[in-house]
Design a protein around this motif. Structure first.
Motif, short mmCIF file in Angstrom:
data_model
loop_
_atom_site.label_atom_id
_atom_site.label_comp_id
_atom_site.label_asym_id
_atom_site.label_seq_id
_atom_site.Cartn_x
_atom_site.Cartn_y
_atom_site.Cartn_z
N VAL A 120 0.85 -1.18 0.00
CA VAL A 120 0.00 0.00 0.00
C VAL A 120 0.89 1.24 0.00
N LEU A 121 0.65 2.13 -0.95
CA LEU A 121 1.30 3.44 -0.97
C LEU A 121 0.37 4.41 -0.26
N ALA A 122 0.77 4.91 0.90
CA ALA A 122 -0.10 5.71 1.75
C ALA A 122 0.52 7.08 1.99
N GLY A 123 -0.33 8.10 2.02
CA GLY A 123 0.15 9.44 2.33
C GLY A 123 -0.58 10.49 1.53
N GLN A 124 0.00 11.70 1.48
CA GLN A 124 -0.55 12.82 0.72
C GLN A 124 -0.07 12.71 -0.73
N LEU A 125 -0.81 11.96 -1.53
CA LEU A 125 -0.40 11.69 -2.91
C LEU A 125 -0.54 12.91 -3.81
N LEU A 126 -1.30 13.90 -3.38
CA LEU A 126 -1.53 15.09 -4.19
C LEU A 126 -0.75 16.29 -3.68
N ASN A 127 0.21 16.07 -2.82
CA ASN A 127 0.98 17.17 -2.27
C ASN A 127 1.86 17.78 -3.35
N GLY A 128 1.67 19.06 -3.59
CA GLY A 128 2.40 19.71 -4.66
C GLY A 128 3.88 19.89 -4.39
N SER A 129 4.30 19.74 -3.12
CA SER A 129 5.71 19.95 -2.80
C SER A 129 6.59 18.78 -3.22
N SER A 130 6.00 17.64 -3.50
CA SER A 130 6.76 16.46 -3.91
C SER A 130 6.28 15.99 -5.27
N HIS A 155 -5.00 7.82 -0.32
CA HIS A 155 -4.73 9.25 -0.17
C HIS A 155 -5.59 9.80 0.96
N PHE A 156 -4.95 10.53 1.89
CA PHE A 156 -5.64 11.09 3.03
C PHE A 156 -6.13 12.49 2.68
N SER A 157 -7.43 12.71 2.82
CA SER A 157 -8.03 13.99 2.51
C SER A 157 -8.92 14.39 3.68
N ASP A 158 -9.71 15.42 3.50
CA ASP A 158 -10.72 15.80 4.49
C ASP A 158 -12.00 16.12 3.77
N GLN A 159 -13.09 16.20 4.51
CA GLN A 159 -14.40 16.37 3.90
C GLN A 159 -14.53 17.69 3.14
N ALA A 160 -13.73 18.68 3.52
CA ALA A 160 -13.85 19.99 2.87
C ALA A 160 -13.37 19.96 1.42
N ARG A 161 -12.35 19.16 1.13
CA ARG A 161 -11.79 19.16 -0.23
C ARG A 161 -11.87 17.78 -0.88
N ILE A 162 -12.72 16.91 -0.37
CA ILE A 162 -12.74 15.53 -0.87
C ILE A 162 -13.24 15.48 -2.32
N THR A 163 -14.16 16.38 -2.71
CA THR A 163 -14.65 16.39 -4.09
C THR A 163 -13.56 16.81 -5.06
N ASP A 164 -12.83 17.85 -4.70
CA ASP A 164 -11.73 18.30 -5.55
C ASP A 164 -10.62 17.26 -5.62
N ASP A 165 -10.35 16.62 -4.48
CA ASP A 165 -9.31 15.60 -4.47
C ASP A 165 -9.70 14.40 -5.33
N THR A 167 -11.42 14.48 -8.13
CA THR A 167 -11.12 14.84 -9.51
C THR A 167 -9.62 14.85 -9.77
N ALA A 168 -8.85 15.40 -8.82
CA ALA A 168 -7.40 15.45 -8.99
C ALA A 168 -6.79 14.06 -9.01
N LEU A 172 -4.67 12.14 -11.94
CA LEU A 172 -3.39 11.51 -11.62
C LEU A 172 -3.34 10.07 -12.10
N ILE A 173 -4.46 9.36 -11.99
CA ILE A 173 -4.54 7.98 -12.46
C ILE A 173 -4.29 7.90 -13.96
N VAL A 174 -4.89 8.85 -14.71
CA VAL A 174 -4.70 8.88 -16.15
C VAL A 174 -3.28 9.29 -16.50
N LYS A 175 -2.76 10.31 -15.80
CA LYS A 175 -1.44 10.83 -16.11
C LYS A 175 -0.35 9.81 -15.81
#
Length: 773
Positions: A120-130, A155-165, A167-168, A172-175
Motif C-alpha cells: 500500500v502506498l499511503a500518504g498525501q499523494l496530491l501534495n504539490g511539494s513532492s 490518499h488522506f483527505s478531508d471532507q472539505a476538499r474531498i470532491t476536488d481531491d 477529480t485530482a 493523476l490515475i490517467v497521467k
C-alpha cells in the motif's frame, strides 16, 4: 526451583529473539517485522481511530528506511494496524461514510481477499511539494516485478476538499497510468512520522512493514515480497530488474477508470513530433497505445500499434505499452519511439512499415515451429527468451531504462532518453543498442543536454500565458524547471506550433505570427480501424487482466430462413442530437461467421469469391457475363466503370440519417451466428437543441450516450463530466466513438427438394434489421 524457572524463561526469550534475527538475517535485507501478536483487529468503518499511539524508532540500514511497531505499544493502538483495519473494512463497498474507491473494477465484487500479500502506498499523494511520478514509478516497478501481490494506494483527505481531491486523483490515475485501485480516505489518522508518503508491506492484514519513501531500495522490498508470497517461481516469471522486455506479464492491465475516457477519439495524447520536410506529424496517443501519423491539415495517413503489449512486426500487428516521445530521422526515414511502460526504445521504418526494438537488444531464437507455437501460447521456457541483459545479476540494474518519457538526439550515434521527472538520463548507442552512460539528477541532465532543451523550449514564448500555465500545471513533474515537462508535448511545423492538450484530449495548432490558436480537426479516421477495446475477435485473443472483455451488445436478432444466399442490411440509428463525424469505413467493421454459415462479401462489394458458390452457378454466371459482352460490349464497359467507381470501403448514410451496413452470407441447414462489430465516430450536433444547453448538460449527454456500453457507476460518470468541463473546450467539438455490437442467430431449415426429388433448390433472401444505439 523458582530460580531455575526464571533462568529457563530468560533462555526461552533469548532463543526466540536469536531465532527471529536469524530468520530475517538470511535474506540480508533491512526489514524488521512486528510481533506476531500484532494482528489487525476488526474495525467498523464508523469507529473513531485512536489519536495517540507509541511507535518505535525509524532506522536506516543500507538504502531502505523501515519502521517497526514498538513492543511496548498496545497492538490495537498502532496507527498502521488501525490503517490496515480501516482498509480491510472498506473493501466491500465502493463508497462509504469516509472512503471512496477510484480505479476499481466494479465487475469484481470483492476487491481483494483477506489472505494474501499487499503493498500500500499511503500518504498525501496530491501534495504539490513532492513529485508524485517518483514514488508511483517505484510502486509500478514492484507491481511488474511481483504479479501475484495486491497493490493499492490510499490518499488522506478531508471532507472539505474531498470532491476536488477525487477529480485530482482521477487526473493523476490517467497521467501516471495507474492500474491499481486508489482509496480516497476522509478519516483522520495520526501521523507516525514527518514523512508524507510511505510504503506498507504486509500479509493477511497483519504485521505491517513500513518503508519510508525517501531513498527506497526497491530490490530489498522485492526480496521481502518474494519471502512473503512464498511463490518465488511466479515472481521470477517477470524479471523486472534483469530483463523486463523479454517476457511480458501474465496479463496486460489497464486503468479501470478509463471507461469513459477510453471512448474518446484521443486518450492522453502525451507527445508529438514532426517531419517538417514531409509535412507529417507523429502523435503519441499514449493511453490508446498507438502512434497516429497525420499531415498538417489533420488527415490521418497511418497508425502504428494495434494493441497493448510488446511485439515487433508490421504496423497493424505491432504492440506497444503507452508510447511517449517520438523523434523522426530524415536520413533513415524512420521514427524512434519511447515505449514507456515496456522500458524500451522502438524504431518504426516508415517505408517498410515495420516496427522493431532498438533497446534492449533482443536476440531472436530459432527453435523451430513448436517453440514458436509454445511462445505464442505463453508456455515457452523463460530460459529460451534471451537478451543481452540475461547475464546480469538479479539485483536492480540502475543502467536499465525505467519508465522513459522524453527523447532527444545528440548526434548520429546516440539518443538522449530522459524520464518524466527529469531525475535520470540514459545515453543509448544506436549502433550497439546499449546504454553508454547514465546521468542522475536535474543539474547533471542540464549539463549534458541543457543546450538542446533550451533551444527547443524557447519556442514556448509564442504560447499564450494562460495556455502555457494550464498545460504546465497539468503535466509538470520537474520542480527545477516546470516548462521542461512540456519538452515532448509540442513541435514546430512551418509557421505553426502544434501542441498536445492532455486536459482537453486534443491537439492544438498555434500560429506564431498571429497568435491564433485552434483545435485540429482530424479526418480519415477510419484508417485507425476497429479499436482494440471494443471486442476480442478469435484471431486476436489476448490474455487480459480480468478475462476476455466484450463490448456492450447493441442488438441480438434471430432469423429462421431457408438455406442459400442471404443479404442482410443493418439500419443503424445514431443517438439523438449527435452527428456522424465521417462515413463509416470498411476498416472499422469486423464480421465473424460461426456455425453453418459463411460470410461471402464485404459491405458494398459487388464481387463475391467464386469458391463460395457452386460450380454450376459459376458456369451460368460466366455465360451471362459473356452474353452481355457479345450483345452490347459498350454497355458492359460502362458497367465495369461504374463498379470501379463504387468504393466498397465506405458505408454511406442515406437521407434518413441512419447508417447502413450490408452483410451477405451463405447458409446451410443448422444453427449459426453472425457477429458484427463496428465503430462509429460521433459528436454532438450543433443545432437549436444543443445551442441553449449548458456545457455541463452537454457533457452529461455524452456520458449518457457512452454509459450503456460501459459497466460503470454514477461516480465514474460524474468524474468524466468534471474532467470534460475542466478542459475549457467546446463540448460539441468532442469526438467520441460509439461501439456497434450485433449478433444475428440463424436457425436454417432443410433444403427444399426439386421436382426430381434428387436435387436441392438454393434460395436467395434478404432482410433488414434495425439497430438503435
Amino acid at each position: 526451583m523458582s530460580n531455575k524457572c526464571l533462568h529457563l524463561k530468560k533462555i526461552s526469550w533469548l532463543s526466540s529473539r536469536i531465532a527471529s534475527d536469524n530468520i530475517h538475517g538470511r535474506f540480508r535485507r533491512p526489514i524488521t517485522t512486528t510481533p506476531a501478536t500484532c494482528s489487525a483487529p476488526s474495525l467498523d468503518r464508523d469507529m473513531n481511530i485512536a489519536p495517540k499511539t507509541l511507535v518505535g524508532p525509524c532506522f536506516s540500514r543500507g538504502f531502505a528506511s523501515v519502521k517497526r511497531v514498538s513492543r511496548a505499544s498496545s497492538p490495537s493502538s498502532s496507527p498502521h494496524v488501525d490503517l490496515l483495519s480501516y482498509i480491510r473494512a472498506s473493501l466491500d463497498k465502493l463508497e462509504g461514510p469516509s472512503h471512496h474507491w477510484l480505479n476499481r473494477d466494479i465487475a469484481n465484487k470483492q476487491l481483494f481477499k483477506d489472505k494474501g500479500t499487499y503493498v500500500v502506498l499511503a500518504g498525501q499523494l496530491l501534495n504539490g511539494s513532492s513529485d508524485p511520478s517518483g514514488f508511483f514509478e517505484k510502486l509500478k516497478l514492484l507491481q511488474q516485478r511481483s504479479p501475484g501481490v495486491c497493490f493499492m494506494g490510499i490518499h488522506f483527505s478531508d471532507q472539505a476538499r474531498i470532491t476536488d481531491d477525487r477529480t485530482a486523483l482521477s487526473e493523476l490515475i490517467v497521467k501516471e497510468y495507474l492500474t491499481f485501485p486508489v482509496l480516497l480516505s476522509g478519516k483522520e489518522f495520526p501521523k507516525s512520522s514527518g514523512e508524507e508518503v510511505c510504503y506498507i508491506v504486509f500479509r493477511d492484514f497483519k504485521n505491517p512493514l513500513i518503508y519510508q519513501e525517501k531513498d527506497l531500495d526497491i530490490a530489498s522490498v522485492s526480496k521481502a515480497l518474494d519471502s512473503l508470497t512464498q511463490d518465488t517461481e511466479k515472481s521470477k516469471s517477470v524479471k523486472l530488474f534483469t530483463n523486463t522486455w523479454s517476457k511480458q506479464a501474465d496479463a496486460i492491465k489497464e486503468p479501470h477508470f478509463s471507461s469513459f475516457l477510453q471512448d474518446l477519439f484521443l486518450y492522453f495524447p502525451g507527445c508529438i513530433s514532426a517531419d517538417e520536410v514531409g509535412d507529417c506529424l507523429f502523435l503519441s496517443d499514449s493511453n490508446h497505445h498507438r502512434i497516429i501519423v497525420f499531415d498538417s491539415s489533420g488527415k490521418i495517413l497511418d497508425s502504428i500499434g494495434c494493441f497493448p503489449g510488446f511485439e515487433d512486426g508490421e504496423f497493424e500487428s505491432a504492440k506497444m505499452l503507452r508510447p511517449a516521445a517520438t523523434l523522426y530521422d530524415e536520413e533513415e526515414d524512420c521514427l524512434y519511439i519511447v515505449d514507456s511502460e515496456n522500458h524500451a526504445i522502438r524504431r518504426a521504418n516508415m517505408k517498410t512499415r515495420v516496427l522493431e526494438t532498438v533497446y534492449p537488444r533482443v536476440i531472436k531464437k530459432t527453435g523451430g515451429l513448436w517453440s514458436w507455437v509454445m511462445e505464442k501460447m505463453g508456455l515457452g521456457n523463460d530460459d529460451d527468451t534471451t537478451a543481452d541483459a540475461d547475464a546480469k545479476s538479479e539485483e536492480s540494474d540502475p543502467r536499465s531504462l525505467m519508465f522513459p518519457w522524453h527523447l532527444l538526439k545528440r548526434d548520429n550515434d546516440s539518443l538522449l532518453v530522459i524520464n518524466k521527472s527529469f531525475s535520470k538520463l540514459w545515453i543509448v548507442n544506436l549502433a550497439s543498442g546499449e546504454i553508454e552512460e547514465v546521468v542522475e539528477g536535474f543539474p547533471g541532465i542540464m549539463e549534458m543536454c541543457g543546450e538542446l532543451m533550451t533551444e527547443k523550449l524557447s519556442v514556448l514564448k509564442h504560447l499564450p500565458s494562460n495556455l502555457l500555465q494550464q498545460q504546465t500545471k497539468a503535466i509538470t513533474s520537474c520542480k527545477e524547471q516546470p516548462n521542461a515537462a512540456l519538452l515532448s508535448s509540442f513541435t514546430k511545423l512551418g509557421d505553426d506550433i502544434v501542441m498536445t492538450d492532455i486536459v482537453g484530449q486534443r491537439v492544438l495548432k498555434l500560429d506564431r505570427e498571429s497568435g491564433a490558436c485552434s483545435s485540429l480537426r482530424f479526418t480519415n479516421i477510419g484508417i485507425l480501424g476497429l479499436p482494440y477495446w471494443f471486442s476480442i475477435p478469435l484471431e486476436r485473443v489476448f490474455n487480459l487482466a480480468n478475462g476476455v472483455q466484450e463490448a456492450h451488445i447493441s442488438l441480438t436478432h434471430e432469423l429462421r430462413l431457408l438455406p442459400g444466399k442471404i443479404s442482410i442490411r443493418l439500419n443503424i440509428e445514431i443517438p439523438q442530437c449527435t452527428e456522424v463525424v465521417e462515413p463509416v469505413q470498411e476498416s472499422c467493421i469486423w464480421r465473424q461467421a460461426r456455425g453453418s454459415i459463411s460470410e461471402v462479401s464485404s459491405a458494398g462489394s459487388a464481387v463475391e469469391p467464386s469458391e463460395k458458390v457452386g460450380v454450376s452457378q459459376q458456369w451460368y454466371d460466366e455465360l451471362d457475363s459473356l452474353a452481355k459482352e457479345i450483345a452490347n460490349p459498350e454497355l458492359a464497359d460502362e458497367e465495369e466503370e461504374q463498379e470501379e467507381d463504387v468504393n466498397p470501403s465506405e458505408i454511406q448514410s442515406e437521407d434518413d440519417g441512419r447508417i447502413h451496413i450490408d452483410c451477405t452470407v451463405n447458409t446451410s441447414p443448422g444453427t449459426s451466428e453472425l457477429i458484427v462489430y463496428a465503430a462509429v465516430y460521433l459528436r454532438l450536433a450543433k443545432n437549436e437543441e444543443t445551442e441553449g444547453a449548458s456545457q455541463e448538460e452537454l457533457a452529461r449527454r455524452i456520458a449518457d450516450i457512452l454509459k450503456p456500453a460501459r459497466n460503470t457507476t454514477t461516480v465514474g460518470e460524474d468524474l468524466f463530466v468534471r474532467l470534460l468541463l475542466k478542459s475549457k473546450r467546446e463540448i460539441r467539438d468532442v469526438v467520441f466513438v460509439k461501439p456497434i455490437h450485433v449478433r444475428i442467430k440463424f436457425d436454417t431449415m432443410d433444403h427444399p427438394k426439386a421436382d426430381n426429388s434428387r436435387d436441392v433448390i438454393l434460395t436467395e433472401s434478404s432482410t433488414e434489421i434495425d439497430v438503435s444505439l
